[in-house]
Design an enzyme around this catalytic site. Structure first.
Site, PDB file in Angstrom:
ATOM      1  N   GLU A 216      17.639 -18.431  -5.647  1.00 55.29           N
ATOM      2  CA  GLU A 216      17.214 -17.131  -6.169  1.00 55.29           C
ATOM      3  C   GLU A 216      16.685 -17.273  -7.601  1.00 55.29           C
ATOM      4  O   GLU A 216      15.701 -16.646  -7.980  1.00 55.29           O
ATOM      5  CB  GLU A 216      18.390 -16.135  -6.091  1.00 55.29           C
TER       6      GLU A 216
ATOM      7  N   LYS B 226      12.991 -16.159  -8.799  1.00 54.39           N
ATOM      8  CA  LYS B 226      12.751 -15.210  -9.905  1.00 54.39           C
ATOM      9  C   LYS B 226      11.791 -15.825 -10.911  1.00 54.39           C
ATOM     10  O   LYS B 226      10.860 -15.182 -11.368  1.00 54.39           O
ATOM     11  CB  LYS B 226      14.055 -14.890 -10.646  1.00 54.39           C
TER      12      LYS B 226
ATOM     13  N   HIS C 292      18.398 -37.161  -2.401  1.00 53.50           N
ATOM     14  CA  HIS C 292      17.654 -37.339  -1.144  1.00 53.50           C
ATOM     15  C   HIS C 292      16.165 -37.065  -1.315  1.00 53.50           C
ATOM     16  O   HIS C 292      15.462 -36.834  -0.345  1.00 53.50           O
ATOM     17  CB  HIS C 292      18.243 -36.430  -0.052  1.00 53.50           C
TER      18      HIS C 292
ATOM     19  N   LYS D 185       6.056  -4.529  -3.877  1.00 54.28           N
ATOM     20  CA  LYS D 185       7.491  -4.235  -3.832  1.00 54.28           C
ATOM     21  C   LYS D 185       7.999  -4.139  -2.415  1.00 54.28           C
ATOM     22  O   LYS D 185       9.014  -4.711  -2.065  1.00 54.28           O
ATOM     23  CB  LYS D 185       7.757  -2.923  -4.589  1.00 54.28           C
TER      24      LYS D 185
ATOM     25  N   ASN E 181      -1.970   2.017   5.960  1.00 56.18           N
ATOM     26  CA  ASN E 181      -1.097   0.908   5.550  1.00 56.18           C
ATOM     27  C   ASN E 181      -0.895   0.025   6.762  1.00 56.18           C
ATOM     28  O   ASN E 181      -0.730   0.531   7.872  1.00 56.18           O
ATOM     29  CB  ASN E 181       0.288   1.413   5.124  1.00 56.18           C
ATOM     30  N   GLY E 182      -0.837  -1.281   6.558  1.00 51.43           N
ATOM     31  CA  GLY E 182      -0.550  -2.175   7.675  1.00 51.43           C
ATOM     32  C   GLY E 182      -1.798  -2.901   8.138  1.00 51.43           C
ATOM     33  O   GLY E 182      -2.783  -3.026   7.392  1.00 51.43           O
TER      34      GLY E 182
ATOM     35  N   TRP F 175      -3.046  -2.694  -1.444  1.00 49.96           N
ATOM     36  CA  TRP F 175      -2.683  -4.087  -1.737  1.00 49.96           C
ATOM     37  C   TRP F 175      -3.464  -4.918  -0.735  1.00 49.96           C
ATOM     38  O   TRP F 175      -3.229  -4.834   0.464  1.00 49.96           O
ATOM     39  CB  TRP F 175      -1.168  -4.261  -1.560  1.00 49.96           C
TER      40      TRP F 175
ATOM     41  N   GLU G 195       8.123 -16.118  -9.455  1.00 53.19           N
ATOM     42  CA  GLU G 195       7.387 -14.866  -9.240  1.00 53.19           C
ATOM     43  C   GLU G 195       7.064 -14.147 -10.551  1.00 53.19           C
ATOM     44  O   GLU G 195       6.063 -13.451 -10.638  1.00 53.19           O
ATOM     45  CB  GLU G 195       8.101 -13.943  -8.252  1.00 53.19           C
TER      46      GLU G 195
ATOM     47  N   CYS H 138       0.823  -1.207   0.000  1.00 56.66           N
ATOM     48  CA  CYS H 138       0.000   0.000   0.000  1.00 56.66           C
ATOM     49  C   CYS H 138       0.863   1.266   0.000  1.00 56.66           C
ATOM     50  O   CYS H 138       1.928   1.295   0.606  1.00 56.66           O
ATOM     51  CB  CYS H 138      -0.874   0.038   1.231  1.00 56.66           C
TER      52      CYS H 138
ATOM     53  N   ARG I 120       5.293  -0.172  -5.985  1.00 61.36           N
ATOM     54  CA  ARG I 120       5.207  -0.989  -4.777  1.00 61.36           C
ATOM     55  C   ARG I 120       4.195  -2.120  -4.933  1.00 61.36           C
ATOM     56  O   ARG I 120       4.180  -3.043  -4.133  1.00 61.36           O
ATOM     57  CB  ARG I 120       4.782  -0.106  -3.587  1.00 61.36           C
TER      58      ARG I 120
HETATM   59  C1  F6R Z   1      11.873 -10.976  -4.879  1.00 60.60           C
HETATM   60  C2  F6R Z   1      11.720  -9.840  -4.005  1.00 60.60           C
HETATM   61  C3  F6R Z   1      11.378 -10.094  -2.577  1.00 60.60           C
HETATM   62  C4  F6R Z   1      12.213  -9.170  -1.672  1.00 60.60           C
HETATM   63  C5  F6R Z   1      11.765  -9.344  -0.217  1.00 60.60           C
HETATM   64  C6  F6R Z   1      12.606  -8.532   0.736  1.00 60.60           C
HETATM   65  O1  F6R Z   1      12.211 -10.584  -6.168  1.00 60.60           O
HETATM   66  O2  F6R Z   1      11.836  -8.710  -4.402  1.00 60.60           O
HETATM   67  O3  F6R Z   1      11.566 -11.429  -2.249  1.00 60.60           O
HETATM   68  O4  F6R Z   1      13.556  -9.487  -1.822  1.00 60.60           O
HETATM   69  O5  F6R Z   1      10.425  -8.966  -0.086  1.00 60.60           O
HETATM   70  O6  F6R Z   1      12.534  -7.173   0.452  1.00 60.60           O
HETATM   71  P1  F6R Z   1      13.603  -6.142   0.982  1.00 60.60           P
HETATM   72  O7  F6R Z   1      14.917  -6.502   0.386  1.00 60.60           O
HETATM   73  O8  F6R Z   1      13.091  -4.821   0.538  1.00 60.60           O
HETATM   74  O9  F6R Z   1      13.635  -6.293   2.475  1.00 60.60           O
END
Ligand code: F6R
Length: 607
Positions: free
Chosen positions: A481, A485, A504, A602, A100-101, A74, A488, A2, A27
């Protein structure tokens, strides 16, 4: 997640609200809303969807008035529907709130209000706030007192901004664990959930801390301690911030732009810190705690998502280079673990946004333990940057795409610098690492030049339902990672595994429809990775290998992508780039929204 904006001043509030909400779009959100109060009274607009569509709706019939608030939502409580979008009004439309929250005790408050005849329209936790403020106003007869009294009854993690028809030209704000920043202009004031929308207008800001409220007019900013209602004196600070970096330019998506910024990202992370000629690493951000760092015998790194995988690389680096035991923990788990922590432990929070609620909660948990709290943060002035004792900024510039790419590269670079800084020249790898860090940008450029090759591979593999990523040692976190990627961005089911774990359990999944991306770069465990690939091939699984020469994988892998050599400790930085591009192109092939994948945000400001 949000976003909140608010304006008060001589101009039409709508202009800043629309522009500010558009700036916060990165975001992630599912609905938009604004209220502006003018001479004709309040006008509220809410809609499921983009800021752009609200803007279009208002063309020819703008909101008129010089103060107002806006929000991108959001969904947490209640589906993305118009009635759940913010701002939320009270029954008489005299108080309007954006939030927010999460309000943890909203059900109790709602039940009380309902007993007194209040009708609720939305499914949100937020709606209790304007109704509660209205009830308090009827009891106290003063808007500021009603706002403070209502906010003091709320539990959870939140930031709230309110406007009222009873308080012309005033914004009311409160913060508990979710960021809010006030911008101080010339006869006008702004508020937002992060500084980005404000920076175009003023660099003079005041950050609210937890348990603080603010009463804001165009020329006055009164900060109030929510615990005892006392007034707090706080001078504004001037933010050194360049909003221009967040411009898309000629790129089709922020994600591609940010991946392609990787060479510069590494350069910026190293700038002024890596002194190749003197064979030295200088981290100004840690100077203040240099003495304390000498006595650290254990490090716990807390983070989430991509930052967690970067932290895992940091764990290997710090242990190998500096010889200090490190444990990486998911911030969301760390908070609820009852583990003993001694004062010789340092906590490092790694976060791109610096606003991730889980990571903030992890730092809050250890606040009274007397442990050193450090930050590896990208967003300058963010909550984590401000709450830690010291830290090293990533200097990656604004990351707009929801999926984190350049931040991973910057975080690993900074963690390598921290490892070197802690090692103080004692590691046999010290010199080689320093030299090789300096060589990374040119090597990344070479990988970026292979973009078309990666695109063709992504197109070939994008139509599989499942995907496996394997890597060993420094490449294990990169496999994790890579899988994150891909899932998502493309919504393909992907899993990351340490190569050695295949036998395993995961080998059971392998068949001709389940491809594996194997990270088979030169290094101590190369032969073992080749054995893992052979085991997959023996079960009919297609293999795409990222390697350092074609010959090594000839007759073994179905497809190969050759990338430049580097030392094992820095392979994650190079190996991450083709995986980011692979996911990007796979997502394009499948027609996904790359910069804003579904259901994601974000900056994850709720736990
Ligand atoms: C994946 C991604 C999320 C962030 C996670 C932590 O592409 O962007 O997994 O890495 O939400 O966010 P930060 O680094 O802002 O604490």
């Amino acid at each position: 997640m949000c976003g909140i904006v608010g304006y008060i001043g001589p101009k039409q509030a709508q202009d800043f609200l629309l522009e500010g909400l558009a700036t916060l779009e990165y975001r992630g959100y599912d609905s938009t809303g604004m209220v502006v109060i003018g001479e004709q009274g309040p006008r509220l607009v809410r809609s499921v969807g983009r800021v752009e569509s609200v803007k279009r709706d208002l063309e020819g019939d703008p909101l008129v008035g010089s103060y107002g608030i806006g929000h991108t939502r959001w969904a947490t409580h209640g589906a993305p529907l118009e009635r759940n979008a913010h701002p939320h009004p009270d029954t008489n439309r005299e108080f309007f709130v954006v939030h927010n929250g999460i309000i943890e005790n909203y059900q109790v408050i709602k039940a009380d209000l309902q007993k007194n005849g209040v009708q609720f329209i939305s499914d949100t936790d937020t709606e209790v706030i304007p109704h509660l403020i209205a009830a308090e106003y009827r009891r106290l007869g003063n808007v500021t007192e009603a706002f403070l009294s209502a906010v003091q009854q709320l539990h959870g993690a939140f930031s709230i901004v309110m406007v009222s028809t009873f308080a012309p030209d005033t914004l009311f704000a409160a913060r508990l664990s979710s960021p809010l920043v006030i911008g101080i202009g010339d006869g006008e004031s702004f508020i937002a959930s992060d500084p980005t929308p404000i920076m175009e207008h003023t660099k003079k800001v005041i950050f609210l801390n937890d348990f603080e409220a603010a009463v804001i007019t165009p020329s006055e900013h009164v900060i109030i301690n929510l615990k005892d209602s006392s007034t707090i004196e706080r001078l504004p600070q001037v933010l050194d911030y360049d909003p221009d970096v967040a411009v898309l330019g000629d790129y089709p998506h922020f994600m591609l732009k940010e991946i392609e910024e990787a060479p510069q990202t590494v350069r910026s992370a190293l700038l002024g810190r890596l002194r190749t000629e003197q064979n030295l690493v200088k981290l100004g951000g840690l100077d203040l705690v240099e003495e304390q760092l000498r006595y650290i015998d254990r490090i716990v790194i807390v983070s989430c998502g991509t930052s967690y995988y970067a932290s895992m690389v940091g764990e290997y680096l710090i242990e190998e280079i500096a010889g200090i035991p490190v444990e990486v923990q998911l911030a969301s788990e760390f908070k609820y673990r009852n583990e003993p922590l001694s004062r010789s432990t340092a906590i490092i929070a790694v976060s791109q946004s610096g606003e991730t609620a889980d990571t903030i909660a992890a730092l809050n948990k250890v606040a009274g333990y007397g442990v050193l709290r450090l930050g590896v943060v990208n967003a300058v002035g963010s909550t984590i940057a401000r709450m830690t004792d010291a830290g090293v900024y990533c200097h990656a510039g604004a990351e707009q795409s929801v999926a984190s790419t350049k931040a991973f590269v910057a975080q690993v670079s900074v963690l390598a610098l921290i490892a070197l800084n802690l090692a103080k020249n004692a590691s046999p790898l010290y010199e080689e690492l320093i030299k090789e860090l300096d060589n990374l940008p040119a090597k990344i450029e070479k990988i970026l030049a292979q973009k078309q090759e990666i695109e063709a591979l992504a197109k070939k593999y994008a139509h599989h339902r499942d995907f496996l990523f394997i890597g060993r040692r420094y490449l294990y976190p990169v496999a994790l990672e890579g899988a994150l990627k891909l899932k998502e961005l493309s919504y393909i089911h992907a899993e990351g595994y340490a190569g050695g774990e295949m036998k395993h359990g995961p080998l059971a999944m392998i068949d001709e429809n389940f491809p594996t991306l194997a990270l088979a770069l030169d290094g101590e465990l190369f032969e073992k990775t080749i054995s893992n690939i052979q085991e997959i091939k023996a079960r009919g699984g297609p293999v795409l290998a990222i390697c350092n020469t074609t010959e090594q994988l000839e007759g073994i892998a179905d497809d190969v992508l050759v990338i430049p050599r580097t030392i094992e400790q820095l392979q994650p930085i190079l190996a991450a780039i083709p995986l980011q591009l692979f996911s990007y192109y796979a997502a394009i092939e499948l027609g996904r929204n790359v910069d804003r994948p579904r259901n994601l945000a974000k900056s994850v400001t709720v736990e």
